[in-house]
Structures are given as C-alpha cells and as structure tokens.
Design a protein around this motif. Structure first.
Motif, PDB file in Angstrom:
ATOM      1  N   TYR A  65       0.792  -1.226   0.000  1.00 46.32           N
ATOM      2  CA  TYR A  65       0.000   0.000   0.000  1.00 46.32           C
ATOM      3  C   TYR A  65       0.825   1.276   0.000  1.00 46.32           C
ATOM      4  CZ  TYR A  65      -3.944  -3.003   1.055  1.00 46.32           C
ATOM      5  OH  TYR A  65      -4.906  -3.959   1.005  1.00 46.32           O
ATOM      6  N   THR A  69      -0.371   3.700   4.086  1.00 42.23           N
ATOM      7  CA  THR A  69      -0.511   3.039   5.381  1.00 42.23           C
ATOM      8  C   THR A  69       0.132   3.826   6.506  1.00 42.23           C
ATOM      9  OG1 THR A  69       1.535   1.810   5.069  1.00 42.23           O
ATOM     10  CG2 THR A  69      -0.482   0.774   4.291  1.00 42.23           C
ATOM     11  N   TYR A  81      -7.145  -3.525  10.493  1.00 35.69           N
ATOM     12  CA  TYR A  81      -7.696  -2.931   9.276  1.00 35.69           C
ATOM     13  C   TYR A  81      -7.700  -3.958   8.133  1.00 35.69           C
ATOM     14  CZ  TYR A  81      -8.013  -0.020   5.086  1.00 35.69           C
ATOM     15  OH  TYR A  81      -8.389   0.501   3.879  1.00 35.69           O
ATOM     16  N   LEU A  82      -6.598  -4.655   7.976  1.00 36.57           N
ATOM     17  CA  LEU A  82      -6.508  -5.660   6.919  1.00 36.57           C
ATOM     18  C   LEU A  82      -7.543  -6.757   7.108  1.00 36.57           C
ATOM     19  CD1 LEU A  82      -2.611  -6.034   6.812  1.00 36.57           C
ATOM     20  CD2 LEU A  82      -4.027  -4.895   5.089  1.00 36.57           C
ATOM     21  N   ARG A  84     -10.362  -6.549   8.870  1.00 39.57           N
ATOM     22  CA  ARG A  84     -11.710  -6.000   8.786  1.00 39.57           C
ATOM     23  C   ARG A  84     -12.157  -5.843   7.341  1.00 39.57           C
ATOM     24  NH1 ARG A  84     -10.662  -2.306  12.066  1.00 39.57           N
ATOM     25  NH2 ARG A  84     -10.396  -0.474  10.727  1.00 39.57           N
ATOM     26  N   HIS A  85     -11.222  -5.451   6.484  1.00 38.67           N
ATOM     27  CA  HIS A  85     -11.557  -5.204   5.081  1.00 38.67           C
ATOM     28  C   HIS A  85     -11.179  -6.363   4.156  1.00 38.67           C
ATOM     29  CE1 HIS A  85     -12.860  -1.041   5.690  1.00 38.67           C
ATOM     30  NE2 HIS A  85     -11.914  -0.979   6.603  1.00 38.67           N
ATOM     31  N   ARG A  86     -10.810  -7.492   4.785  1.00 38.57           N
ATOM     32  CA  ARG A  86     -10.552  -8.729   4.060  1.00 38.57           C
ATOM     33  C   ARG A  86      -9.468  -8.571   2.987  1.00 38.57           C
ATOM     34  NH1 ARG A  86     -14.101 -12.868   5.277  1.00 38.57           N
ATOM     35  NH2 ARG A  86     -15.857 -12.246   6.590  1.00 38.57           N
ATOM     36  N   HIS A  87      -8.404  -7.872   3.322  1.00 35.85           N
ATOM     37  CA  HIS A  87      -7.232  -7.823   2.447  1.00 35.85           C
ATOM     38  C   HIS A  87      -6.389  -9.068   2.746  1.00 35.85           C
ATOM     39  CE1 HIS A  87      -8.083  -3.853   0.899  1.00 35.85           C
ATOM     40  NE2 HIS A  87      -8.215  -3.373   2.128  1.00 35.85           N
ATOM     41  N   TYR A 256     -13.045 -10.234  14.119  1.00 35.02           N
ATOM     42  CA  TYR A 256     -13.730  -9.942  12.860  1.00 35.02           C
ATOM     43  C   TYR A 256     -14.197 -11.172  12.088  1.00 35.02           C
ATOM     44  CZ  TYR A 256     -11.925  -5.242  13.634  1.00 35.02           C
ATOM     45  OH  TYR A 256     -11.641  -4.014  14.180  1.00 35.02           O
ATOM     46  N   SER A 262     -22.071 -12.063   9.354  1.00 31.63           N
ATOM     47  CA  SER A 262     -22.325 -11.222   8.185  1.00 31.63           C
ATOM     48  C   SER A 262     -23.817 -11.205   7.852  1.00 31.63           C
ATOM     49  CB  SER A 262     -21.536 -11.747   6.966  1.00 31.63           C
ATOM     50  OG  SER A 262     -20.155 -11.659   7.196  1.00 31.63           O
TER      51      SER A 262
END
Length: 304
Positions: A65, A69, A81-82, A84-87, A256, A262
């Motif tokens: 990134y 970052t 963050y990764l 949570r956002h499924r990176h 998460y 979901s």
C-alpha cells in the motif's frame, strides 16, 4: 496417543539440534516446534516448521500500500484494518507446516480445504497401525432434526455403549481381515488392495502446509460451533497455535471472523426497519424462514 519409535527419535533429535538463523522467529513457536499435542484418543498435531510473524504481515502490507498506510500508527491497528476489510495477500506471506495424525473420516473432511500442500502416509507402501478412533460416550448422538449434516441429542448411556461396541467390533474384525490378507501364507495380497477393507475410523497421518490466510479460512469453518466435533477439536488446537504464532493477527481474527456474523443486504434492510421502530415479522421481512431464524438468533444471542 501413539508415536512410533522412529518419530520419537526424530522429535528428540530435532529438539536437541537447534539451528542458527537470521530470519525472524517467535519464541512461543520455538517452544512448540516438533512437540505433539494430543487430540482425540490416538491423534495429535504438531508444528514442524513456520515462516513469518505479525511483523511480516505489516511489512508486506506497507510494501503493497506504500505511503497510504503511514496514517496507521500501530502494527496491531494495521492488522485489524486488513482483517476488517478482508485484504488477504499480506496474510499469505506467512506459512506453517503441521504433522497431523487423524481418523480417515476427519481427513476426508479436512482435504476439502484445497489451498494447502499435503503429503499423506501411504497405505500402498506401508502397513497401517491397529489404531481406530472410538468416540466418547457423550459424543454418540442422534441425527439432528434441523441439520441434515449434524448431530442431535446424545443417546442414553446404554444405547451409546451399544453403538461403541458395534464400532469397535467391526473395526477390529476388518483390521484382523486386513492383516490376514497381507500374510504370505494367505496369498500376500497387495497392500493397496487389502487396505480397502478398513473402516473410516482408522488413523492416518500427513504433513499439511498452508499459508496464514487460508489457515484462517479453515479455522473460521472448522473451529465454528456447528463443525463436526472430531474436526473441531483439531481446529481448536490449531487456534491455540495461531495465538502463539501471530497473536495480533489471532486477536483480529477472533474479533472480525470467529466472533462476527455477516448480514445479507436484505437482512440489513430489516435491521434498519427494526432500528427505526417498525414492527417486522418473518412474513413482512421478505426473508426465508431460515434466514429470519438465523438473523434473530444472532440478534437475540441464541444458539441455532
């Protein structure tokens, strides 16, 4: 738990011969290396090797990134963050290799997770040990009336014991016949043919190597309460290992993935209506009965 003399000797030799390295290591994992952790009646799982740690994930993400970052001040925050956002790609930078001893029917569930490298004990080459899994009395249950692939209520002790007696009798008889076929005086049947007579509760072993992203996908499914007990206990042991290996990632994973649920787009619409004070029923929600039950079970903190 049964380890062969050769395996015990290998473990002792490995633990008594530490290797110098310049790569990052995790003290908690170094203490775990090679040690078998007991699972079920004859099974185990042990860490054979691992690569990377929490910092490897952060390093990979910052390469990926770039300057974007730098606003994330702490490694734990970036990992969350990764997650949570499924990176997923930063988590793929870490790998782990297990040696697992498990019943055949568990192995057949496990192998459905295809994003791994597997090498299994060959019953064409070697003779399988006389070891078969026997469930605890408390695990002998009826077929679930609501879940076509799950257990229902536990049988009473006498009925459960009868089931165990049948399983033990059949497994022992099949193994006796297996040994009989292998004997030269009985024709010396090829091992690859004789093995087809064995029961699914026989134990097998394999080496299983997987990256961290796909390991967490495995754990999200198999450490979940609805997973079959016999594979879930392996997943729970692996979750303990995950916490020792990458504690920041494990904490984010539990927050998460394991501890979350979901909602579909339709469920979110219903939730907004409920928050607005509207009275909503299953009939007016436009959800199926199963979807409605699942959503309400989550909102009311009830088991399905």
């Amino acid at each position: 738990m049964a380890l062969t003399k050769e395996q015990r000797a290998e473990i002792t030799a490995q633990r008594n011969t530490p290797q110098e390295t310049s790569r990052p290591t995790v003290p908690a994992m170094e203490a775990l290396l090679f040690e078998p952790l007991e699972v079920l009646d004859h099974g185990f799982i042990r860490v054979v090797d691992y690569m990377g740690d929490d910092s490897a994930i952060v390093q990979a993400a910052r390469v990926s990134y770039g300057k974007g970052t730098k606003r994330v001040s702490e490694d734990a925050g970036l990992i969350r963050y990764l997650m949570r956002h499924r990176h997923s790609s930063p988590f793929e930078m870490c790998e782990i290799k297990f040696h697992v001893k498990l019943p055949l029917f568990v192995a057949r569930q496990w192998i459905r997770h295809r994003m791994a490298n597997v090498n299994e004990y060959s019953a064409r080459y070697s003779v399988l040990d006389r070891e078969f899994y026997m469930p605890d009395l408390t695990q002998v249950s009826t077929q679930s009336s609501t879940n076509n692939q799950g257990r229902g209520e536990a049988l009473d002790a006498s009925q459960a014991q009868e089931v165990l007696d049948i399983l033990r009798r059949d497994a022992a008889q099949c193994y006796d016949d297996y040994e009989h076929m292998l004997l030269p005086e009985n024709g010396g049947v090829a091992r690859e043919l004789a093995r087809i007579n064995l029961t699914l509760n026989m134990y097998t072993q394999w080496y299983w190597k997987i990256d961290l992203h796909n390991l967490m996908h495995f754990l999200a499914l198999r450490a979940e309460s609805h997973a079959q007990y016999e594979i879930r206990v392996y997943a729970e042991k692996m979750l303990e290992i995950l916490k020792a290996w990458v504690p920041q990632t494990a904490a984010a994973f539990e927050e998460y993935r394991l501890g979350s649920y979901s909602f579909s787009a339709s469920m979110l619409k219903v939730l907004r209506r409920l928050l607005a004070g509207e009275s909503v029923t299953q009939e007016t929600s436009h959800l199926t009965k199963r979807e409605w039950a699942e959503m309400m079970a989550v909102l009311e903190n009830k088991a399905l």
